[in-house]
Enzyme design. Sequence first.
Site, short mmCIF file in Angstrom:
data_model
loop_
_atom_site.label_atom_id
_atom_site.label_comp_id
_atom_site.label_asym_id
_atom_site.label_seq_id
_atom_site.Cartn_x
_atom_site.Cartn_y
_atom_site.Cartn_z
CD GLN A 160 -11.09 -3.83 -7.47
OE1 GLN A 160 -10.91 -3.00 -6.59
NE2 GLN A 160 -10.12 -4.23 -8.27
CG HIS A 187 -3.14 -8.70 -5.39
ND1 HIS A 187 -3.01 -7.55 -6.13
CD2 HIS A 187 -3.87 -9.55 -6.14
CE1 HIS A 187 -3.63 -7.70 -7.29
NE2 HIS A 187 -4.16 -8.92 -7.32
CB CYS A 235 -1.94 2.84 -21.67
SG CYS A 235 -2.08 2.59 -19.90
#
Length: 397
Positions: free
Chosen positions: A180, A202, A328
């Site tokens: 990051q 990416h 999720c």
Amino acid sequence: MNKQVYMDYSATTYTKPEVLEEMLPFFTENFGNPSSLYSFSDKTKKAVNLARERVSKALNAEKNEIFFTSGGSEADNWALKGIAYANKKKGNHIITTKIEHHAILHTAQFLEKEGFKVTYLPVDEEGFVSVEDIKNAITDETILVSVMFANNEIGTIEPIKEIGELCKEKNIYFHTDAVQAIGHVDIDVKDMNIDLLSMSAHKFYGPKGVGALYIKNGVKIQNLIHGGGQERGKRASTEDTAGIVGLGKAIELAMENMPEENEKLSNLRGRLIRGIEARIPEVKLNGPKDMSRRLPNNVNFSFIGIEGETLLLDLDMNGIFGSTGSACASASLDPSHVLLSIGLPHETAHGSLRLSLGAKNTEEDIDYVLEVLPKIIKQRREMSPLWEDYMKNKEEK
């Protein structure tokens, strides 16, 4: 749904046109195997070498310390397993933190099954690991400390230089997952005493499926992938020339654009944070309050009385794409391990939203989110028994 606002740049970025342009010839024209001896492969060899040079320059490393991988997860796996297996005669203890990416945590758990001991250090309420805690966790058996450079969920930039100094003093290898951080934070592996560093193209406007592991000269590490003698005998597999070229160009652009890009992102981040706090009651900003110690593109809020998954779907219907602190995408209903590690109760962690900004975001995007998000929160809270209970308890106090 007319307007579309992508605010999930910490999950992935688009490939910049300049990066793609440099990659394209290596799919169709310059397709020679970089390991072949004939002249047809000269262009691919040179291209891979140039990419290696660009990465080493970005980190202040040596060219022969850069090894290309299939991404950040492979680099993390290689760093932990490679050090563990190569140094098990010296010791069997690894130190990491509770808020690492799963590429580190799951690898560490795998190594525990292999007989290694792993200490998972806690962090404070802003996500910072204590250098003193690391120092106290070190034993005679400790061979590796692995601490992420910056957290993917709450944007915390860890005290990497101080950790590097401690590890050097104690003669222990130091690995950092910098996936990051590239393009947002200045990195100098020599000055920071970093022995191993992972990256993934990416995340900084390069292609998916390619990354790199910096391994300082002299570090004793075992191969993760066996086969041919590519990457100077350290990492088998025919080089993904186009991907490697893309990574090299992307990191060069990231370094060139960093000051300007960080200023722009910091301003947008400030506008978004101030706007949310002014328009929505009972919200909590997760991560560092000191913005200089936070990734310039990271915003993470918890909204009392809201389910993160529902919030994401509502935003999606309005053309806004972010992510939640809840798992999720999996069968698990547990909220983010990062948010739980900074001390959030389950129900607060469940109502979290991460908006991570990037190159194409504008002030208009921020204002659109600030127009849509408060309406969604208000509407959802009106239907939420959690919110009703929370307000009732608050009034009673």
